[in-house]
Write a protein that holds these residues in place. Structure first.
Motif, PDB file in Angstrom:
ATOM      1  N   LEU A 174      -5.795  -4.001  13.079  1.00 13.00           N
ATOM      2  CA  LEU A 174      -7.221  -3.680  13.032  1.00 13.00           C
ATOM      3  C   LEU A 174      -7.904  -4.357  11.843  1.00 13.00           C
ATOM      4  CD1 LEU A 174      -7.261   0.124  13.946  1.00 13.00           C
ATOM      5  CD2 LEU A 174      -8.156  -1.767  15.311  1.00 13.00           C
ATOM      6  N   PHE A 175      -7.217  -4.363  10.700  1.00 12.77           N
ATOM      7  CA  PHE A 175      -7.758  -5.001   9.503  1.00 12.77           C
ATOM      8  C   PHE A 175      -7.952  -6.497   9.749  1.00 12.77           C
ATOM      9  CE2 PHE A 175      -6.793  -6.992   5.273  1.00 12.77           C
ATOM     10  CZ  PHE A 175      -7.984  -6.673   4.669  1.00 12.77           C
ATOM     11  N   ALA A 176      -6.933  -7.148  10.319  1.00 14.88           N
ATOM     12  CA  ALA A 176      -7.034  -8.577  10.618  1.00 14.88           C
ATOM     13  C   ALA A 176      -8.167  -8.838  11.605  1.00 14.88           C
ATOM     14  CB  ALA A 176      -5.710  -9.090  11.170  1.00 14.88           C
ATOM     15  N   LYS A 177      -8.290  -7.977  12.621  1.00 16.85           N
ATOM     16  CA  LYS A 177      -9.350  -8.139  13.616  1.00 16.85           C
ATOM     17  C   LYS A 177     -10.728  -8.001  12.964  1.00 16.85           C
ATOM     18  CE  LYS A 177     -11.147  -6.420  18.012  1.00 16.85           C
ATOM     19  NZ  LYS A 177     -12.463  -6.920  17.673  1.00 16.85           N
ATOM     20  N   LYS A 178     -10.890  -6.999  12.092  1.00 15.85           N
ATOM     21  CA  LYS A 178     -12.172  -6.826  11.409  1.00 15.85           C
ATOM     22  C   LYS A 178     -12.523  -8.065  10.586  1.00 15.85           C
ATOM     23  CE  LYS A 178     -12.261  -1.811  11.075  1.00 15.85           C
ATOM     24  NZ  LYS A 178     -12.288  -0.659  10.182  1.00 15.85           N
ATOM     25  N   ALA A 218      -9.797 -14.292   5.696  1.00 19.97           N
ATOM     26  CA  ALA A 218      -8.845 -13.182   5.779  1.00 19.97           C
ATOM     27  C   ALA A 218      -7.652 -13.522   4.882  1.00 19.97           C
ATOM     28  CB  ALA A 218      -8.388 -12.982   7.215  1.00 19.97           C
ATOM     29  N   SER A 219      -6.991 -12.509   4.367  1.00 18.97           N
ATOM     30  CA  SER A 219      -5.901 -12.771   3.437  1.00 18.97           C
ATOM     31  C   SER A 219      -4.777 -11.764   3.579  1.00 18.97           C
ATOM     32  CB  SER A 219      -6.429 -12.728   2.010  1.00 18.97           C
ATOM     33  OG  SER A 219      -5.356 -12.642   1.101  1.00 18.97           O
ATOM     34  N   GLY A 220      -3.571 -12.265   3.790  1.00 16.60           N
ATOM     35  CA  GLY A 220      -2.390 -11.412   3.787  1.00 16.60           C
ATOM     36  C   GLY A 220      -2.140 -10.828   2.408  1.00 16.60           C
ATOM     37  N   ALA A 221      -2.510 -11.575   1.354  1.00 15.53           N
ATOM     38  CA  ALA A 221      -2.313 -11.078  -0.018  1.00 15.53           C
ATOM     39  C   ALA A 221      -3.133  -9.818  -0.251  1.00 15.53           C
ATOM     40  CB  ALA A 221      -2.682 -12.159  -1.028  1.00 15.53           C
ATOM     41  N   ILE A 222      -4.380  -9.831   0.183  1.00 20.78           N
ATOM     42  CA  ILE A 222      -5.223  -8.641   0.009  1.00 20.78           C
ATOM     43  C   ILE A 222      -4.652  -7.480   0.811  1.00 20.78           C
ATOM     44  CG2 ILE A 222      -7.503  -7.646   0.443  1.00 20.78           C
ATOM     45  CD1 ILE A 222      -8.656 -10.367  -0.304  1.00 20.78           C
ATOM     46  N   ASN A 223      -4.211  -7.755   2.023  1.00 23.06           N
ATOM     47  CA  ASN A 223      -3.570  -6.704   2.828  1.00 23.06           C
ATOM     48  C   ASN A 223      -2.404  -6.093   2.062  1.00 23.06           C
ATOM     49  OD1 ASN A 223      -5.280  -7.498   4.871  1.00 23.06           O
ATOM     50  ND2 ASN A 223      -3.703  -8.554   6.042  1.00 23.06           N
ATOM     51  N   TYR A 224      -1.594  -6.942   1.475  1.00 28.10           N
ATOM     52  CA  TYR A 224      -0.403  -6.475   0.763  1.00 28.10           C
ATOM     53  C   TYR A 224      -0.788  -5.657  -0.463  1.00 28.10           C
ATOM     54  CZ  TYR A 224       4.604  -6.562   0.032  1.00 28.10           C
ATOM     55  OH  TYR A 224       5.920  -6.191  -0.081  1.00 28.10           O
ATOM     56  N   CYS A 234      -7.684   2.588  -1.393  1.00 24.53           N
ATOM     57  CA  CYS A 234      -6.710   1.682  -0.755  1.00 24.53           C
ATOM     58  C   CYS A 234      -5.821   2.477   0.195  1.00 24.53           C
ATOM     59  CB  CYS A 234      -5.823   1.003  -1.803  1.00 24.53           C
ATOM     60  SG  CYS A 234      -6.592  -0.361  -2.682  1.00 24.53           S
ATOM     61  N   ASP A 235      -5.352   3.613  -0.271  1.00 29.14           N
ATOM     62  CA  ASP A 235      -4.480   4.459   0.540  1.00 29.14           C
ATOM     63  C   ASP A 235      -5.215   4.924   1.797  1.00 29.14           C
ATOM     64  OD1 ASP A 235      -1.988   5.740   0.977  1.00 29.14           O
ATOM     65  OD2 ASP A 235      -2.830   7.632   0.255  1.00 29.14           O
ATOM     66  N   LYS A 236      -6.453   5.379   1.619  1.00 29.64           N
ATOM     67  CA  LYS A 236      -7.261   5.826   2.753  1.00 29.64           C
ATOM     68  C   LYS A 236      -7.491   4.674   3.733  1.00 29.64           C
ATOM     69  CE  LYS A 236     -11.606   8.035   3.924  1.00 29.64           C
ATOM     70  NZ  LYS A 236     -12.965   8.299   3.557  1.00 29.64           N
ATOM     71  N   PHE A 237      -7.855   3.522   3.204  1.00 28.57           N
ATOM     72  CA  PHE A 237      -8.089   2.348   4.048  1.00 28.57           C
ATOM     73  C   PHE A 237      -6.821   1.995   4.832  1.00 28.57           C
ATOM     74  CE2 PHE A 237      -7.942  -2.156   4.946  1.00 28.57           C
ATOM     75  CZ  PHE A 237      -9.174  -2.407   5.505  1.00 28.57           C
ATOM     76  N   ALA A 238      -5.684   1.961   4.138  1.00 27.53           N
ATOM     77  CA  ALA A 238      -4.423   1.596   4.792  1.00 27.53           C
ATOM     78  C   ALA A 238      -4.043   2.598   5.880  1.00 27.53           C
ATOM     79  CB  ALA A 238      -3.304   1.495   3.755  1.00 27.53           C
ATOM     80  N   ASN A 239      -4.318   3.870   5.643  1.00 29.01           N
ATOM     81  CA  ASN A 239      -3.992   4.891   6.643  1.00 29.01           C
ATOM     82  C   ASN A 239      -4.929   4.858   7.842  1.00 29.01           C
ATOM     83  OD1 ASN A 239      -1.714   6.002   5.365  1.00 29.01           O
ATOM     84  ND2 ASN A 239      -3.005   7.217   4.029  1.00 29.01           N
TER      85      ASN A 239
END
Length: 173
Positions: A156-160, A80-86, A145-150
C-alpha cells in the motif's frame, strides 16, 4: 550524500554518519571515490562511514544503532524509496528531501520530517540536532512511524508513492 556530510561538520563531534547500502544515484567507483575524498578533505574520517551493500542481518543490526534516518538527494520529482520504508518500519525518525510525496507523508502521517533546503548545511544540522535532542518530538515521530507501518503494508505504501509520482508527472505534462 555531500549535503549530509557538510551538515555533519556543524554537528557536535559525537554525531556520526553511516551510509548503508550501495550508492543510490550511481554505483560507480568514481562517485564512491569522490565521496571518500570529500570525507578525507573535510576531516570526517572518524565520523563518516560507508558500508557498501549489507545483508539483511547486518542491516538489521545497524538499524538498531540509528538515531535518525536521512534520505536527502537531488530528486526534483516525486520518488519512492525502500530506504524510507525501512526506516519507518524500524521506527527511525527520518529527514527526507523536499518533494511533494514526502511533504504529503509528513503532513498526513507525521512520521517523517522534510528539509526545505538541504543545501543550507547549518539549518540541516540544526534540524538533525533538534530531532535528536527533543525527546518529545523524537517519540512522536517514532510513534507515528509505528502507526503508519501498522496501517500501511509495504504494498500500500509503495502504491501510494507511485500514485503520487504518476499524478505529479501527469500534472507536469
Amino acid at each position: 550524500v555531500e549535503n549530509v556530510l557538510s551538515a555533519l561538520k556543524y554537528l557536535p563531534i559525537n554525531y556520526k554518519f553511516i551510509y548503508m547500502g550501495g550508492i543510490g544515484l550511481s554505483d560507480s567507483d568514481s562517485y564512491l571515490k569522490k565521496i571518500e575524498k570529500f570525507i578525507e578533505k573535510n576531516g570526517l574520517k572518524k565520523r563518516a562511514f560507508i558500508t557498501g551493500f549489507l545483508a539483511e542481518e547486518e542491516l538489521a543490526s545497524y538499524m538498531k544503532e540509528v538515531d535518525i534516518g536521512l534520505y536527502v538527494g537531488k530528486m526534483k520529482n516525486n520518488y519512492a524509496s525502500g530506504a524510507i520504508n525501512y526506516f519507518i518500519l524500524n521506527k527511525v525518525p527520518t529527514i527526507t528531501s523536499n518533494i511533494a510525496n514526502f511533504k504529503a507523508m509528513e503532513k498526513e502521517f507525521g512520521c517523517i520530517k522534510v528539509i526545505e533546503n538541504p543545501n543550507n548545511h547549518k539549518e540541516f544540522a540544526k534540524l538533525i540536532q533538534n530531532i535528536n535532542s527533543n525527546t518529545e518530538l523524537k517519540s512522536t515521530l517514532k510513534s507515528n512511524c509505528d502507526k503508519f507501518a501498522n496501517e500501511n503494508t509495504f504494498g500500500l505504501f509503495a502504491k501510494k508513492n507511485l500514485d503520487l509520482i504518476f499524478d505529479d508527472n501527469i500534472k507536469e505534462n
